[in-house]
Scaffold this motif. Structure first.
Motif, PDB file in Angstrom:
ATOM      1  N   MET A  69     119.257 -62.877 -84.011  1.00  0.00           N
ATOM      2  CA  MET A  69     118.198 -63.650 -83.670  1.00  0.00           C
ATOM      3  C   MET A  69     116.919 -63.005 -83.695  1.00  0.00           C
ATOM      4  O   MET A  69     115.902 -63.333 -84.213  1.00  0.00           O
ATOM      5  CB  MET A  69     118.341 -64.529 -82.330  1.00  0.00           C
ATOM      6  CG  MET A  69     119.572 -65.413 -82.475  1.00  0.00           C
ATOM      7  SD  MET A  69     120.263 -66.207 -80.944  1.00  0.00           S
ATOM      8  CE  MET A  69     118.795 -66.445 -80.167  1.00  0.00           C
ATOM      9  N   ALA A  70     116.909 -61.523 -82.983  1.00  0.00           N
ATOM     10  CA  ALA A  70     115.613 -60.908 -82.872  1.00  0.00           C
ATOM     11  C   ALA A  70     115.246 -60.490 -84.314  1.00  0.00           C
ATOM     12  O   ALA A  70     113.881 -60.668 -84.730  1.00  0.00           O
ATOM     13  CB  ALA A  70     115.989 -59.960 -81.926  1.00  0.00           C
ATOM     14  N   ASP A  71     116.111 -60.074 -85.146  1.00  0.00           N
ATOM     15  CA  ASP A  71     115.850 -59.667 -86.310  1.00  0.00           C
ATOM     16  C   ASP A  71     115.221 -60.816 -87.248  1.00  0.00           C
ATOM     17  O   ASP A  71     114.462 -60.594 -88.200  1.00  0.00           O
ATOM     18  CB  ASP A  71     117.108 -58.964 -87.060  1.00  0.00           C
ATOM     19  CG  ASP A  71     117.607 -57.778 -86.584  1.00  0.00           C
ATOM     20  OD1 ASP A  71     116.632 -57.100 -85.817  1.00  0.00           O
ATOM     21  OD2 ASP A  71     118.669 -57.356 -86.938  1.00  0.00           O
ATOM     22  N   PHE A  72     115.952 -62.097 -86.919  1.00  0.00           N
ATOM     23  CA  PHE A  72     115.356 -63.019 -87.830  1.00  0.00           C
ATOM     24  C   PHE A  72     114.083 -63.614 -87.433  1.00  0.00           C
ATOM     25  O   PHE A  72     113.258 -63.871 -88.177  1.00  0.00           O
ATOM     26  CB  PHE A  72     116.662 -64.135 -87.559  1.00  0.00           C
ATOM     27  CG  PHE A  72     115.787 -65.594 -88.408  1.00  0.00           C
ATOM     28  CD1 PHE A  72     116.207 -65.614 -89.590  1.00  0.00           C
ATOM     29  CD2 PHE A  72     115.594 -66.593 -87.480  1.00  0.00           C
ATOM     30  CE1 PHE A  72     115.855 -66.909 -90.282  1.00  0.00           C
ATOM     31  CE2 PHE A  72     115.005 -67.731 -88.229  1.00  0.00           C
ATOM     32  CZ  PHE A  72     115.254 -68.039 -89.612  1.00  0.00           C
ATOM     33  N   GLN A  73     113.842 -63.555 -86.098  1.00  0.00           N
ATOM     34  CA  GLN A  73     112.688 -63.960 -85.522  1.00  0.00           C
ATOM     35  C   GLN A  73     111.210 -62.903 -86.318  1.00  0.00           C
ATOM     36  O   GLN A  73     110.410 -63.344 -86.636  1.00  0.00           O
ATOM     37  CB  GLN A  73     112.556 -63.983 -84.119  1.00  0.00           C
ATOM     38  CG  GLN A  73     111.290 -64.629 -83.653  1.00  0.00           C
ATOM     39  CD  GLN A  73     110.861 -65.951 -83.969  1.00  0.00           C
ATOM     40  OE1 GLN A  73     111.822 -66.932 -83.823  1.00  0.00           O
ATOM     41  NE2 GLN A  73     109.592 -66.015 -84.535  1.00  0.00           N
ATOM     42  N   LYS A  74     111.728 -61.699 -86.282  1.00  0.00           N
ATOM     43  CA  LYS A  74     110.822 -60.541 -86.807  1.00  0.00           C
ATOM     44  C   LYS A  74     110.415 -61.140 -87.986  1.00  0.00           C
ATOM     45  O   LYS A  74     109.304 -61.085 -88.711  1.00  0.00           O
ATOM     46  CB  LYS A  74     111.410 -59.133 -86.450  1.00  0.00           C
ATOM     47  CG  LYS A  74     110.704 -58.233 -87.248  1.00  0.00           C
ATOM     48  CD  LYS A  74     109.456 -57.655 -86.482  1.00  0.00           C
ATOM     49  CE  LYS A  74     108.839 -56.471 -87.088  1.00  0.00           C
ATOM     50  NZ  LYS A  74     107.924 -56.735 -88.145  1.00  0.00           N
ATOM     51  N   SER A  75     111.494 -61.306 -88.820  1.00  0.00           N
ATOM     52  CA  SER A  75     111.282 -61.716 -90.375  1.00  0.00           C
ATOM     53  C   SER A  75     110.340 -62.810 -90.454  1.00  0.00           C
ATOM     54  O   SER A  75     109.649 -62.858 -91.447  1.00  0.00           O
ATOM     55  CB  SER A  75     112.600 -62.027 -90.928  1.00  0.00           C
ATOM     56  OG  SER A  75     112.668 -62.112 -92.393  1.00  0.00           O
ATOM     57  N   VAL A  76     110.746 -63.965 -89.736  1.00  0.00           N
ATOM     58  CA  VAL A  76     109.687 -65.175 -89.663  1.00  0.00           C
ATOM     59  C   VAL A  76     108.602 -64.795 -89.419  1.00  0.00           C
ATOM     60  O   VAL A  76     107.420 -65.244 -89.908  1.00  0.00           O
ATOM     61  CB  VAL A  76     110.505 -66.073 -88.922  1.00  0.00           C
ATOM     62  CG1 VAL A  76     109.638 -67.362 -88.619  1.00  0.00           C
ATOM     63  CG2 VAL A  76     111.924 -66.753 -89.375  1.00  0.00           C
ATOM     64  N   ASP A  77     108.285 -64.057 -88.482  1.00  0.00           N
ATOM     65  CA  ASP A  77     106.668 -63.584 -87.903  1.00  0.00           C
ATOM     66  C   ASP A  77     106.326 -63.040 -89.008  1.00  0.00           C
ATOM     67  O   ASP A  77     104.968 -63.099 -89.258  1.00  0.00           O
ATOM     68  CB  ASP A  77     106.990 -62.872 -86.643  1.00  0.00           C
ATOM     69  CG  ASP A  77     107.330 -63.476 -85.416  1.00  0.00           C
ATOM     70  OD1 ASP A  77     107.459 -64.724 -85.365  1.00  0.00           O
ATOM     71  OD2 ASP A  77     107.759 -62.854 -84.750  1.00  0.00           O
ATOM     72  N   ASP A  78     106.801 -62.219 -89.693  1.00  0.00           N
ATOM     73  CA  ASP A  78     106.209 -61.128 -90.632  1.00  0.00           C
ATOM     74  C   ASP A  78     105.748 -62.197 -91.806  1.00  0.00           C
ATOM     75  O   ASP A  78     104.785 -62.020 -92.380  1.00  0.00           O
ATOM     76  CB  ASP A  78     107.381 -60.184 -91.447  1.00  0.00           C
ATOM     77  CG  ASP A  78     107.475 -59.027 -90.450  1.00  0.00           C
ATOM     78  OD1 ASP A  78     106.538 -58.823 -89.345  1.00  0.00           O
ATOM     79  OD2 ASP A  78     108.371 -58.254 -90.673  1.00  0.00           O
ATOM     80  N   ILE A  79     106.595 -63.191 -92.100  1.00  0.00           N
ATOM     81  CA  ILE A  79     106.440 -64.195 -93.364  1.00  0.00           C
ATOM     82  C   ILE A  79     105.108 -64.971 -93.001  1.00  0.00           C
ATOM     83  O   ILE A  79     104.205 -65.452 -93.646  1.00  0.00           O
ATOM     84  CB  ILE A  79     107.392 -64.904 -93.824  1.00  0.00           C
ATOM     85  CG1 ILE A  79     108.540 -64.373 -94.309  1.00  0.00           C
ATOM     86  CG2 ILE A  79     107.402 -66.256 -94.452  1.00  0.00           C
ATOM     87  CD1 ILE A  79     109.971 -64.964 -94.449  1.00  0.00           C
TER      88      ILE A  79
END
Length: 93
Positions: A69-79
């Motif tokens: 979930m943290a990795d996914f949230q980081k990816s969404v934040d980068d996008i």
């Protein structure tokens, strides 16, 4: 409850160490210049009679879920950051 397991014993010593150490593995592995095979032994281990691995497995899965979930949230934040930067640019054609 006592169970028997096979332990593969290795001796490991690196050049910067003053003395080496003996290591136990559950499987026989390829050695190297820093780790040499010593022997295989049958070892008797005490395991609690009521041992139930499910709680430990659930905890490991929960930790894996949190990391995902943290990795996914980081990816969404980068996008989202990239989108914001593109929206801030003035387009002239």
């Amino acid at each position: 409850m006592k169970i028997k397991v096979t332990a593969h014993i290795y001796f490991s010593k690196y050049s910067w160490e003053n003395k080496g150490e003996f290591l136990l593995f559950y499987a026989k592995i390829d050695g190297s210049e820093n780790m040499v095979y010593v022997s295989t032994q049958e070892v008797e281990v005490d395991v609690p009679e009521n041992f139930d691995p499910r709680a430990l497995q659930i905890a490991a899965l929960e930790a894996q879920k949190q990391k995902s979930m943290a990795d996914f949230q980081k990816s969404v934040d980068d996008i989202n950051e990239r989108i914001s930067k593109l929206q801030a640019l003035e387009y002239t054609a």
